[in-house]
Design an enzyme around this catalytic site. Structure first.
Site, PDB file in Angstrom:
ATOM      1  N   GLU A  55       0.824  -1.215   0.000  1.00  0.00           N
ATOM      2  CA  GLU A  55       0.000   0.000   0.000  1.00  0.00           C
ATOM      3  C   GLU A  55       0.858   1.264   0.000  1.00  0.00           C
ATOM      4  O   GLU A  55       0.543   2.240  -0.665  1.00  0.00           O
ATOM      5  CB  GLU A  55      -0.958  -0.006   1.191  1.00  0.00           C
ATOM      6  CG  GLU A  55      -2.084  -1.031   1.092  1.00  0.00           C
ATOM      7  CD  GLU A  55      -2.906  -0.889  -0.179  1.00  0.00           C
ATOM      8  OE1 GLU A  55      -2.962   0.211  -0.744  1.00  0.00           O
ATOM      9  OE2 GLU A  55      -3.490  -1.895  -0.608  1.00  0.00           O
ATOM     10  N   TYR A 138      -7.040   6.557   3.348  1.00  0.00           N
ATOM     11  CA  TYR A 138      -7.135   5.440   2.409  1.00  0.00           C
ATOM     12  C   TYR A 138      -6.364   4.213   2.900  1.00  0.00           C
ATOM     13  O   TYR A 138      -6.895   3.098   2.939  1.00  0.00           O
ATOM     14  CB  TYR A 138      -6.627   5.836   1.017  1.00  0.00           C
ATOM     15  CG  TYR A 138      -6.275   4.601   0.228  1.00  0.00           C
ATOM     16  CD1 TYR A 138      -7.282   3.817  -0.312  1.00  0.00           C
ATOM     17  CD2 TYR A 138      -4.955   4.161   0.118  1.00  0.00           C
ATOM     18  CE1 TYR A 138      -6.994   2.621  -0.964  1.00  0.00           C
ATOM     19  CE2 TYR A 138      -4.652   2.979  -0.526  1.00  0.00           C
ATOM     20  CZ  TYR A 138      -5.674   2.212  -1.067  1.00  0.00           C
ATOM     21  OH  TYR A 138      -5.383   1.036  -1.685  1.00  0.00           O
ATOM     22  N   ASP A 156     -10.124   4.917  -2.877  1.00  0.00           N
ATOM     23  CA  ASP A 156      -8.928   5.339  -3.614  1.00  0.00           C
ATOM     24  C   ASP A 156      -9.392   5.954  -4.939  1.00  0.00           C
ATOM     25  O   ASP A 156     -10.584   6.059  -5.212  1.00  0.00           O
ATOM     26  CB  ASP A 156      -7.996   4.155  -3.854  1.00  0.00           C
ATOM     27  CG  ASP A 156      -8.463   3.329  -5.022  1.00  0.00           C
ATOM     28  OD1 ASP A 156      -9.681   3.130  -5.141  1.00  0.00           O
ATOM     29  OD2 ASP A 156      -7.634   2.899  -5.829  1.00  0.00           O
ATOM     30  N   CYS A 211     -12.608   0.342 -15.762  1.00  0.00           N
ATOM     31  CA  CYS A 211     -13.145   1.704 -15.666  1.00  0.00           C
ATOM     32  C   CYS A 211     -11.988   2.677 -15.428  1.00  0.00           C
ATOM     33  O   CYS A 211     -11.963   3.420 -14.446  1.00  0.00           O
ATOM     34  CB  CYS A 211     -14.170   1.771 -14.532  1.00  0.00           C
ATOM     35  SG  CYS A 211     -15.225   3.233 -14.573  1.00  0.00           S
ATOM     36  N   CYS A 218     -16.097  -0.385 -21.425  1.00  0.00           N
ATOM     37  CA  CYS A 218     -17.465  -0.658 -20.988  1.00  0.00           C
ATOM     38  C   CYS A 218     -17.992  -2.003 -21.517  1.00  0.00           C
ATOM     39  O   CYS A 218     -18.852  -2.620 -20.884  1.00  0.00           O
ATOM     40  CB  CYS A 218     -18.395   0.468 -21.418  1.00  0.00           C
ATOM     41  SG  CYS A 218     -17.909   2.097 -20.781  1.00  0.00           S
ATOM     42  N   CYS A 221     -17.519  -4.473 -18.944  1.00  0.00           N
ATOM     43  CA  CYS A 221     -17.868  -4.070 -17.577  1.00  0.00           C
ATOM     44  C   CYS A 221     -19.119  -4.809 -17.077  1.00  0.00           C
ATOM     45  O   CYS A 221     -20.144  -4.826 -17.753  1.00  0.00           O
ATOM     46  CB  CYS A 221     -18.104  -2.562 -17.513  1.00  0.00           C
ATOM     47  SG  CYS A 221     -18.551  -1.995 -15.858  1.00  0.00           S
ATOM     48  N   CYS A 227     -24.771   1.542 -15.348  1.00  0.00           N
ATOM     49  CA  CYS A 227     -23.864   2.670 -15.161  1.00  0.00           C
ATOM     50  C   CYS A 227     -24.533   3.995 -15.548  1.00  0.00           C
ATOM     51  O   CYS A 227     -24.897   4.211 -16.701  1.00  0.00           O
ATOM     52  CB  CYS A 227     -22.599   2.471 -15.979  1.00  0.00           C
ATOM     53  SG  CYS A 227     -21.450   3.874 -15.866  1.00  0.00           S
TER      54      CYS A 227
END
Length: 310
Positions: A55, A138, A156, A211, A218, A221, A227
């Site tokens: 991270e 975060y 995030d 995305c 898309c 997706c 969406c």
DNA sequence: CACACGTGGAT
DNA sequence: TATCCAAGTGT
């Protein structure tokens, strides 16, 4: 499986069936089950320390560049106490060219704090994580969720973009995280812990793989049909221009050049060697002073410099 | 809240 | 070549 008629009252098995975003959870998590990248910090053997290292490294740095350095770090410092026992300058050196080397210093500081305050174990408590250097909103949520399976809104840049599009119907989220985004993220969180943790990782992966900021995919997706942005015809971002970063000629560039010299040197470096990285003396001095003030460089008597030993 | 803070690949 | 962008944090 076909969705049965919505029951009048939510049953324990479908506790969040009526919650906001419930129609997003299954498609995104199912997609994640089939498409998640096999990243080393997602493997069980990574542990909380591995998750935490990843991270830190992934803050503003792409996965592809983090991978090799992550492996080196975990092999060299398998536990927080191992890193804490080494010099902070060694963390800065091993950071290599990941960028933003203050992260290395903070990760070392976090390892020291974990060793002193938490018996050498990465804390699972969100507030205790947040209190560590280099860990903000975060990262605290990410470690608690990914390493310990807790229920947190992990906001995030990927998740913010997915929510902006799928739910809010705009191309990009605001420059800075807003209260409205936090509220939305909490509202969208599945009720039970394991599902919430899965959702956090899945929604982030969706933003990272499909995305994306540009050239979104898309057609693959799992939530394209719902969406809001796509349904609205994918309108272009209008508001204020998204903040761009300049770099050439800035103090940051000079700091980078100075630190590159010091990372490569295993003995103290004379001022004259540092002078060669930048012709403009005022900016050069300011950059070096900044590095010293930040604790990234240690000045020695006689005009010598090195990465910090303490 | 705007800004500083590295680096390199992609377009 | 110039911009944009990449799992943010601290001040």
């Amino acid at each position: 499986m076909t969705a049965p008629t919505k029951p009048p009252h939510s049953s324990p098995a479908r506790a969040d069936a009526d919650a906001p975003g419930a129609d997003l959870h299954s498609p995104v998590i199912d997609w994640f089950d089939d498409n998640a990248r096999d990243l080393p910090w997602r493997r069980p053997e990574a542990g909380a320390w591995g998750v935490m290292i990843s991270e830190f490294m992934l803050q503003q740095t792409p996965v592809s560049r983090v991978l090799p350095v992550y492996e080196q770090w975990l092999a060299r410092w398998p536990r927080p106490a191992d890193l804490a026992a080494d010099a902070p300058g060694e963390a800065v050196r091993a950071w290599g060219r990941l960028g933003y080397p203050r992260r290395a210093l903070r990760l070392h500081g976090a390892a020291v704090a974990i060793t002193e305050r938490h018996g050498g174990d990465v804390p699972s408590d969100h507030a205790q994580l947040l209190a560590l250097p280099g860990i903000g909103e975060y990262t605290a949520a990410a470690v608690a969720s990914f390493a310990y399976g807790q229920r947190h809104a992990v906001l995030d840049t990927n998740v913010r973009r997915v929510f902006a599009r799928a739910v809010t119907g705009v191309q990009y989220p605001p420059n800075a995280t807003t209260a409205a985004e936090r509220k939305l993220a909490r509202a969208l969180l599945p009720d039970d812990e394991p599902t919430a943790a899965r959702w956090a990782a899945a929604s982030m992966e969706l933003g990272a793989l499909l995305c994306t900021a540009k050239n979104e995919t898309c057609v693959r997706c799992p939530i394209a049909a719902q969406c809001a942005w796509r349904l609205a015809g994918k309108p272009e971002h209008d508001g204020p221009p998204r903040r761009g970063q300049t770099y050439a000629g800035t103090d940051r560039q000079v700091r980078g050049k100075l630190l590159a010299v010091l990372r490569a040197a295993h003995v103290p470096v004379p001022q004259s060697a540092l002078d060669r990285v930048w012709h403009e003396p005022v900016q050069r001095a300011r950059a070096l002073d900044g590095l010293v003030a930040d604790g990234l460089v240690e000045p020695l008597p006689g005009g010598l410099y090195r990465l910090p030993l303490t």
